[in-house]
Design a protein around this motif. Structure first.
Motif, PDB file in Angstrom:
ATOM      1  N   LEU A 171       0.835  -1.195   0.000  1.00 43.96           N
ATOM      2  CA  LEU A 171       0.000   0.000   0.000  1.00 43.96           C
ATOM      3  C   LEU A 171       0.877   1.256   0.000  1.00 43.96           C
ATOM      4  O   LEU A 171       0.602   2.230  -0.703  1.00 43.96           O
ATOM      5  N   GLU A 172       1.945   1.201   0.809  1.00 44.12           N
ATOM      6  CA  GLU A 172       2.881   2.330   0.837  1.00 44.12           C
ATOM      7  C   GLU A 172       3.399   2.598  -0.573  1.00 44.12           C
ATOM      8  O   GLU A 172       3.443   3.736  -1.048  1.00 44.12           O
ATOM      9  N   ALA A 174       2.130   1.815  -3.442  1.00 43.35           N
ATOM     10  CA  ALA A 174       1.105   2.369  -4.317  1.00 43.35           C
ATOM     11  C   ALA A 174       0.939   3.857  -4.041  1.00 43.35           C
ATOM     12  O   ALA A 174       0.790   4.669  -4.954  1.00 43.35           O
ATOM     13  N   ARG A 175       1.008   4.195  -2.752  1.00 49.43           N
ATOM     14  CA  ARG A 175       0.826   5.605  -2.366  1.00 49.43           C
ATOM     15  C   ARG A 175       1.984   6.446  -2.908  1.00 49.43           C
ATOM     16  O   ARG A 175       1.794   7.548  -3.400  1.00 49.43           O
ATOM     17  N   ALA A 179      -0.951   6.861  -6.101  1.00 51.88           N
ATOM     18  CA  ALA A 179      -2.312   6.349  -6.176  1.00 51.88           C
ATOM     19  C   ALA A 179      -3.190   7.079  -5.162  1.00 51.88           C
ATOM     20  O   ALA A 179      -2.767   7.347  -4.047  1.00 51.88           O
ATOM     21  N   SER A 180      -4.401   7.407  -5.576  1.00 54.06           N
ATOM     22  CA  SER A 180      -5.328   8.035  -4.650  1.00 54.06           C
ATOM     23  C   SER A 180      -5.865   6.954  -3.708  1.00 54.06           C
ATOM     24  O   SER A 180      -5.687   5.761  -3.953  1.00 54.06           O
ATOM     25  N   LEU A 181      -6.510   7.380  -2.641  1.00 53.00           N
ATOM     26  CA  LEU A 181      -7.047   6.425  -1.678  1.00 53.00           C
ATOM     27  C   LEU A 181      -8.013   5.476  -2.356  1.00 53.00           C
ATOM     28  O   LEU A 181      -8.028   4.278  -2.118  1.00 53.00           O
ATOM     29  N   GLU A 184      -6.199   3.104  -4.528  1.00 51.67           N
ATOM     30  CA  GLU A 184      -5.429   2.223  -3.647  1.00 51.67           C
ATOM     31  C   GLU A 184      -6.322   1.085  -3.147  1.00 51.67           C
ATOM     32  O   GLU A 184      -5.939  -0.080  -3.169  1.00 51.67           O
TER      33      GLU A 184
ATOM     34  N   ARG B   2       1.398   9.139   8.551  1.00 49.28           N
ATOM     35  CA  ARG B   2       0.266   9.006   7.637  1.00 49.28           C
ATOM     36  C   ARG B   2      -0.366  10.359   7.384  1.00 49.28           C
ATOM     37  O   ARG B   2      -0.422  11.198   8.274  1.00 49.28           O
ATOM     38  N   GLN B   6      -6.048  10.386   5.609  1.00 46.46           N
ATOM     39  CA  GLN B   6      -6.214   8.945   5.794  1.00 46.46           C
ATOM     40  C   GLN B   6      -6.744   8.607   7.168  1.00 46.46           C
ATOM     41  O   GLN B   6      -7.609   7.763   7.330  1.00 46.46           O
TER      42      GLN B   6
END
Lengths: 276, 293
Positions: A171-172, A174-175, A179-181, A184, B2, B6
């Motif tokens: 996920l990290e 992708a971020r 990538a947007s939430l 993601e 973070r 989020q």
């Protein structure tokens, strides 16, 4: 186990294990067999094991007399309905707990899990009263909502344990790539989460399918699912034993089939994630 | 670190679940306790009568029988499930063939409802139809197995059916534990010439402790919930011989219009479970808090 197991020993244990399996399975097998017997054969003495006149009359009688199909349909609606509603609420929550753990995440998990250990009768009276006042007694709606609430802790817990296994680094990454939430979740998380969601779904369908306490308490005739229906059919004198077996067989058949084809998920689900 | 967005999304995603915990779980429990201090009968009325319902409860012989029964059932059920489940797990851990299929069969009873379990065993335990008659027909004239209809034995009949249902669960959990044990253990004990049963008893069992705790928790939950099994198997009879607390609550709510008494009984059950649960939750919570956040 890496311990050297000789072939003879292995054979002995295989035999023992299968004998035990037969013993354990026998009551289920017997119920299935009895469902194909006439009432006279069902209580014959000595019991007839395989050699009797196989008949389907019990199944047709059960359907004619008590509209079995409707109860079956009630079971389907209630278990699927509560499962999907539960997943809808639980998936975002489990996602949040697994990937954005906050200070209270553990509190919430423990709270939820401990409610699952509380006796259901502890909340029976208020829920019964609410349903009565809302005119929801003997309705599928009420059961869908209540079974969702009852099984929600398990759904959250199971999903959480599956989501935990998904490596956060992906996920990290992708971020990092911007990538947007939304994407993601959609493109990275979802494909990896599907197996976990599927086994949670399976477990919850089984739990809801088997639920008897609440269905007995809150339904009468109209919305009664199979568990309540079978309970009403039972008589301690053993009357209509073959018909009762037919009804039971139809109630357990979906579970036996589902269980066979998804052994691993069944084991993990029924042990609430204790066995991976 | 973070991004703040989020964290905000995470909190929002949790809201429905928090709402359920607070409103649906805690709210209804509080309401139950509240009603138990009133003289409610068919409808809840809020005329507070102190502990009158509780006094009445513990003066009711049916409630006393129920408590005794649930204790008997609980001890037998948990004890036998653990023993049988452990033996099954050990048997399956000997590299037997088709283990996956066996595991599923052992777990099948647990995947069926208590209602079906009760009905299946109702037949086996029926003296006129089941095991007793089959064996008498086979020549064992004096064989007797009438637990389900015998006043003194009815609760044991319920326990047998329950043990059949849940032993597979213990098996599955303990088998996973056995698989996690360091395989060098067996070589080492072999070199030392320690008999296998001794290894299981003195080394393997202690290693399985976390698994056993999990199993006991799950089984205890089933004990507290015991209702459907009793209804399907004995209907609480003969007489009141196999009554259990959950059934007491149900009957007082539905058949006797005694909401006050029913909620008092519920409250007693809630408090009992809570008392048993608190130390465990505490241990669990602090163990986790120390390890990871």
């Amino acid at each position: 186990m890496a311990r050297a197991v000789t072939n003879r020993r292995k054979l002995v244990f295989t035999l023992v294990a299968w004998t035990l399996a037969l013993l354990i399975f026998f009551p289920i097998l017997w119920t299935v067999l009895t469902s194909f017997k006439s009432e006279a054969d069902a209580i014959a003495s000595p019991p007839k094991f395989l050699f009797f006149d196989w008949t389907l009359e019990n199944y047709t009688t059960v359907q004619e007399r008590s509209d079995y199909a409707r109860h079956f349909w009630n079971s389907v609606v209630i278990s699927l309905g509560s499962t999907f509603l539960g997943l809808l609420i639980a998936t975002p929550a489990a996602w949040s707990m697994a990937f954005v753990p906050g200070k209270r995440t553990r509190d919430l998990l423990m709270w939820m899990l401990s409610t699952k250990m509380m006796p259901a009768v502890g909340v029976l009276v208020p829920i019964y009263l609410i349903c009565r006042d809302l005119g929801l007694l003997d309705s599928r709606t009420a059961l869908v909502v209540i079974l969702t609430l009852i099984n929600l802790p398990i759904i959250v817990w199971m999903l959480y344990s599956y989501f935990k296994e998904i490596p956060g680094e992906i996920l990290e990454a992708a971020r990092m790539d911007g990538a947007s939430l939304r994407s993601e979740i959609l493109y990275v998380l979802a494909p990896m989460a599907v197996p976990g969601i599927a086994s949670t779904l399976l477990l919850n369908i089984i739990l809801a399918w088997n639920e008897a306490f609440w269905t007995l308490a809150l339904t009468a005739a109209k919305a009664a699912p199979l568990t309540a229906f079978i309970a009403s059919y039972s008589s301690p004198e053993g009357l209509f034993y073959a018909k009762l077996s037919a009804a039971s067989t139809m109630a357990i058949a979906p579970i036996l089939v589902m269980g066979w084809f998804s052994q691993k998920q069944l084991v993990r689900g029924l042990t609430f994630g204790a066995v991976k | 670190m973070r991004p703040r967005r989020q964290i905000a999304t995470g909190t929002i995603a949790l809201l429905p679940v928090w709402a359920v915990v607070v409103v649906a779980y805690l709210g209804t429990i509080a309401w139950t306790v509240l009603i138990s201090f009133t003289g409610s009968r068919t409808l809840p009325v809020y005329d507070f009568v102190g502990f009158a319902q509780y006094e009445r409860l513990f003066g009711t012989s049916r409630w006393i029988v129920s408590i005794g029964n649930i204790a008997t059932f609980g001890v037998l059920f948990i004890g036998c499930c653990l023993i049988i489940g452990f033996l099954l797990a050990v048997a399956l851990d000997q590299k037997v063939r088709a283990e996956g299929a066996l595991r599923t069969i052992y777990l099948y009873p647990y995947s069926m409802s208590f209602i079906v379990t009760g009905l299946v065993w109702q037949w086996i335990m029926n003296p006129e139809l089941g095991l007793q008659r089959s064996l008498r027909d086979a020549g064992f004239e004096s064989f007797t197995f009438d637990w389900a209809v015998n006043r003194d034995m009815a609760i044991y009949a319920v326990a047998v059916a329950g043990i059949w249902q849940a032993s597979g669960l213990v098996m599955a959990i303990l088998l996973a534990g056995l698989r996690g044990i360091d395989q060098d253990l067996w070589k080492a004990t072999k070199v030392d010439g320690i008999p296998t049963w001794r290894v299981y008893l003195s080394i393997v069992l202690p290693l399985l402790k976390p698994m056993i705790v999990t199993a006991v928790v799950l089984l205890s939950v089933a004990v507290v919930k015991a209702y459907d099994l009793v209804v399907a198997l004995t209907r609480g009879g003969p007489g009141i011989a196999s009554e259990v607390p959950a059934k007491f609550v149900m009957d007082n709510l539905f058949e006797r219009s005694n909401i006050g008494l029913a909620t008092a009984a519920s409250t007693v059950m809630l408090v009992t479970v809570l008392t048993a649960l608190v130390p465990w939750l505490y241990a669990e919570y602090f163990r986790g808090a120390k390890g990871h956040g």
